[in-house]
Scaffold this motif. Structure first.
Motif, PDB file in Angstrom:
ATOM      1  N   PRO A 293       0.832  -1.211   0.000  1.00 40.28           N
ATOM      2  CA  PRO A 293       0.000   0.000   0.000  1.00 40.28           C
ATOM      3  C   PRO A 293       0.862   1.254   0.000  1.00 40.28           C
ATOM      4  O   PRO A 293       2.005   1.248   0.484  1.00 40.28           O
ATOM      5  CB  PRO A 293      -0.798  -0.128   1.302  1.00 40.28           C
ATOM      6  CG  PRO A 293      -0.777  -1.584   1.624  1.00 40.28           C
ATOM      7  CD  PRO A 293       0.539  -2.099   1.135  1.00 40.28           C
ATOM      8  N   GLY A 294       0.306   2.346  -0.545  1.00 45.30           N
ATOM      9  CA  GLY A 294       1.083   3.575  -0.679  1.00 45.30           C
ATOM     10  C   GLY A 294       1.630   4.101   0.634  1.00 45.30           C
ATOM     11  O   GLY A 294       2.784   4.544   0.710  1.00 45.30           O
ATOM     12  N   THR A 295       0.821   4.057   1.696  1.00 43.33           N
ATOM     13  CA  THR A 295       1.297   4.552   2.990  1.00 43.33           C
ATOM     14  C   THR A 295       2.412   3.673   3.547  1.00 43.33           C
ATOM     15  O   THR A 295       3.377   4.172   4.126  1.00 43.33           O
ATOM     16  CB  THR A 295       0.142   4.607   3.995  1.00 43.33           C
ATOM     17  OG1 THR A 295      -0.557   3.357   3.977  1.00 43.33           O
ATOM     18  CG2 THR A 295      -0.821   5.719   3.662  1.00 43.33           C
TER      19      THR A 295
ATOM     20  N   LEU B  83      -1.974   8.678  -4.626  1.00 45.63           N
ATOM     21  CA  LEU B  83      -2.191   9.717  -3.617  1.00 45.63           C
ATOM     22  C   LEU B  83      -1.491   9.463  -2.284  1.00 45.63           C
ATOM     23  O   LEU B  83      -0.768  10.335  -1.799  1.00 45.63           O
ATOM     24  CB  LEU B  83      -3.696   9.914  -3.393  1.00 45.63           C
ATOM     25  CG  LEU B  83      -4.088  10.900  -2.296  1.00 45.63           C
ATOM     26  CD1 LEU B  83      -3.642  12.321  -2.663  1.00 45.63           C
ATOM     27  CD2 LEU B  83      -5.585  10.861  -2.035  1.00 45.63           C
ATOM     28  N   PRO B  84      -1.671   8.286  -1.625  1.00 46.02           N
ATOM     29  CA  PRO B  84      -1.136   8.136  -0.262  1.00 46.02           C
ATOM     30  C   PRO B  84       0.366   8.371  -0.164  1.00 46.02           C
ATOM     31  O   PRO B  84       0.829   9.087   0.741  1.00 46.02           O
ATOM     32  CB  PRO B  84      -1.503   6.689   0.099  1.00 46.02           C
ATOM     33  CG  PRO B  84      -2.675   6.359  -0.767  1.00 46.02           C
ATOM     34  CD  PRO B  84      -2.440   7.092  -2.037  1.00 46.02           C
ATOM     35  N   ALA B  85       1.141   7.782  -1.075  1.00 47.59           N
ATOM     36  CA  ALA B  85       2.589   7.968  -1.025  1.00 47.59           C
ATOM     37  C   ALA B  85       2.962   9.419  -1.269  1.00 47.59           C
ATOM     38  O   ALA B  85       3.880   9.954  -0.633  1.00 47.59           O
ATOM     39  CB  ALA B  85       3.268   7.058  -2.057  1.00 47.59           C
ATOM     40  N   ALA B  86       2.257  10.090  -2.186  1.00 50.16           N
ATOM     41  CA  ALA B  86       2.547  11.496  -2.472  1.00 50.16           C
ATOM     42  C   ALA B  86       2.239  12.377  -1.269  1.00 50.16           C
ATOM     43  O   ALA B  86       2.970  13.333  -0.981  1.00 50.16           O
ATOM     44  CB  ALA B  86       1.752  11.955  -3.692  1.00 50.16           C
ATOM     45  N   LEU B  87       1.161  12.064  -0.540  1.00 50.18           N
ATOM     46  CA  LEU B  87       0.810  12.865   0.636  1.00 50.18           C
ATOM     47  C   LEU B  87       1.886  12.785   1.709  1.00 50.18           C
ATOM     48  O   LEU B  87       2.190  13.781   2.385  1.00 50.18           O
ATOM     49  CB  LEU B  87      -0.526  12.391   1.210  1.00 50.18           C
ATOM     50  CG  LEU B  87      -1.802  12.846   0.498  1.00 50.18           C
ATOM     51  CD1 LEU B  87      -3.016  12.171   1.114  1.00 50.18           C
ATOM     52  CD2 LEU B  87      -1.947  14.359   0.558  1.00 50.18           C
ATOM     53  N   LEU B  88       2.465  11.613   1.904  1.00 48.62           N
ATOM     54  CA  LEU B  88       3.456  11.432   2.963  1.00 48.62           C
ATOM     55  C   LEU B  88       4.851  11.898   2.552  1.00 48.62           C
ATOM     56  O   LEU B  88       5.638  12.318   3.410  1.00 48.62           O
ATOM     57  CB  LEU B  88       3.519   9.957   3.363  1.00 48.62           C
ATOM     58  CG  LEU B  88       2.459   9.472   4.362  1.00 48.62           C
ATOM     59  CD1 LEU B  88       2.522   7.967   4.510  1.00 48.62           C
ATOM     60  CD2 LEU B  88       2.638  10.146   5.707  1.00 48.62           C
TER      61      LEU B  88
END
Length: 543
Positions: free
Chosen positions: A376-378, A487-492
């Motif tokens: 998962p991205g996170t 989105l998740p990886a980019a947010l972090l």
């Protein structure tokens, strides 16, 4: 296989694989470190809720997607009714629609202040919420419905293919034995399609476990939101790594259970293509029911959200068409192109080594490099932060030792972290695309080239590259699109002040102001439609 392949090619393949699996190894190592304060607090308070919500959401979305997708797949594969030819690819369109946008549209419609409840209060003369009951959209059940509407095409596509590839002679035999269409579906077609359905449900489960935006918007605490909040809220990389390790355990457990459940299942059938005569010809109310079901599903999952987005984009065009929109579009384009090129080069090297090496061990780098897509991205973001943070500190310590001013956050404070994470996550896509193209190239061409004195590098550039053009283009295109949407990886991992289209749109969704980000959201959706055009062409040839 080429016996003259130099060790440098194999070594390059192993070095690429080592870099790609580094985040996963770093994550597991970091998770083993003690962090008594933060993780113990989470463990004793909210962690059971995070885990139970995550598991329940995965189960609900898996069941919901299955219930939605299987009837549609059966109608398209085995029945003839008006519009079937168009629905076979139109039902794939929801894949291009981000789930959090669908969630926003339905929340805006179904909330207390939305048009649906306002109309109900007017019709029935209700004056307050105490006069009637309306289910809350912002709930775990609401998140499950939104995700099911977006993710069901994974199961639909696999189920449709499985139904179409089932032997026509078995269908004829069931008809001769007096089976009704329902009994034929329930007792014959559905059990034979179980492997494809299991794979589809596994894909949906992994996508559900990886979702951050929808559950965050609905304020549903899951392991994904826990990882994000632990890192940004508590600042504990170790606690975030421990939570990420739990997420990985959940994902691997789901895949293991699915494979264990069908470990002894074997299916043997003579393959024969279905013609129009093999389909059930639906008439009257049955044809209307099949058409209505597919049309309603398409309307709810794609048409309605897209029309709402389009309306927002037109109404707020002057406010949205600004310098920020162009800057963030350029950021998304730049990163997506860069990631696509890197993935293309790395996957080409990995698959070339796998193709020409006589050593079975040289298959390992390409397989290891494909593991990132399951993260998962996170989780991947935490795995990337761990080694890059240590590397930044090490570089600055060296500068301090020499009495000089260090460069600061050279890796974690730049777009390098985002690019690295995207490459790790999406390299598997380009590897798969090139692998499929390599299967169409005869090994005799390699032998002939070596006989003519071609070296491995010449074989790659003069023989393989021209024949791999379609696979390279398809792989690069798919990586480009996934990079635009992630989105998740980019947010972090985004640097301070950096936004791309995905994070830009999500900020408006979080602030209940999607109207201002609708134009950017439409760009993401339209870009996501590109691979579906390719799928449409293949489906038309298959039907």
């Amino acid at each position: 296989m080429i016996l003259g392949l130099t060790r440098s090619w194999s070594l390059t393949g192993y070095m690429i694989a080592a870099v790609i699996v580094l985040p996963l190894i770093a994550l597991l190592v970091q998770a083993s470190f003690p962090d008594e304060a933060v993780f113990s607090h989470l463990f004793n308070t909210v962690l059971p809720t995070y885990i139970s919500n995550s598991l329940l959401l995965i189960v609900l979305v898996g069941l919901g997607s299955l219930i939605i997708a299987v009837p549609a797949a059966w109608f398209i594969a085995r029945c003839e009714f008006p519009g079937r030819r168009y629905f076979q690819w139109l039902l794939l369109l929801p894949l291009a629609m981000p789930a959090y946008i669908v969630a926003y549209v339905y929340t805006d419609m179904l909330d207390y202040a939305g048009p649906v409840q306002i109309a109900l209060r007017q019709w029935f003369e209700w004056s307050s919420p105490h006069d009637y009951y309306f289910p809350s959209v912002r709930s775990l059940g609401g998140a499950a419905i939104m995700l099911s509407l977006v993710l069901f095409p994974y199961i639909y596509l696999l189920a449709r293919t499985a139904f179409m590839e089932q032997s026509a002679s078995l269908l004829h035999a069931s008809r001769i034995m007096g089976c009704t269409p329902w009994r034929s579906f329930w007792r014959l077609a559905l059990p034979m399609a179980r492997p494809a359905l299991a794979v589809g449900v596994a894909l949906v489960a992994m996508e559900t476990a990886a979702d951050y935006a929808t559950v965050s918007y609905f304020a549903v605490p899951t392991l994904t939101t826990a990882v994000y909040d632990t890192w940004l809220g508590y600042g504990s990389l170790t606690a975030a790594a421990k939570l990420s390790a739990i997420m990985l355990l959940v994902i691997f457990a789901m895949v293991g259970v699915e494979r264990f459940a069908r470990r002894k299942q074997q299916l043997f059938q003579k393959q024969s293509s279905l013609s129009a005569a093999d389909r059930y010809s639906l008439k009257g109310i049955h044809a209307f029911g099949a058409f209505g079901y597919c049309a309603s599903l398409l309307f709810a999952a794609f048409v309605l959200p897209f029309v709402v987005l389009l309306t927002y984009a037109v109404d707020y065009f002057d406010e949205s068409w600004n310098e920020q929109f162009w800057q963030y579009s350029w950021n998304s384009l730049y990163i997506a192109v860069l990631v696509s090129v890197i993935c293309l080069l790395l996957s080409l090297i990995l698959m070339f080594v796998r193709r020409v090496s006589p050593r079975p061990s040289d298959n390992l780098p390409s397989r290891l490099s494909s593991t990132g897509y399951a993260l998962p991205g996170t989780v991947l973001a935490i795995g990337v932060l761990v080694p890059l943070t240590y590397l930044d500190f090490a570089i600055n310590d060296i500068y301090d030792w020499f009495g000089a001013r260090g460069p600061g956050l050279l890796f974690t404070g730049s777009i390098f972290a985002i690019v690295f994470a995207f490459v790790v996550r999406f390299l598997a896509i380009s590897i798969g695309s090139i692998e499929n193209s390599y299967k169409r190239i005869s090994p005799s061409l390699d032998m002939a080239s070596i006989t003519m004195g071609q070296q491995p590098r010449q074989l790659l550039t003069r023989v393989h590259l021209p024949l791999l053009r379609k696979g390279l283009l398809a792989g690069a295109l798919l990586v480009f699109i996934e990079s635009m949407k992630e989105l998740p990886a980019a947010l972090l991992l985004r640097p301070i002040g950096f936004e791309n289209l995905a994070t830009y749109v999500f900020q408006f969704v979080s602030d209940e102001m999607l109207e201002h980000g609708a134009l950017a959201a439409i760009v993401i959706v339209i870009v996501g439609l590109i691979p579906l055009i390719y799928l449409n062409r293949s489906l038309e040839h298959a039907s």
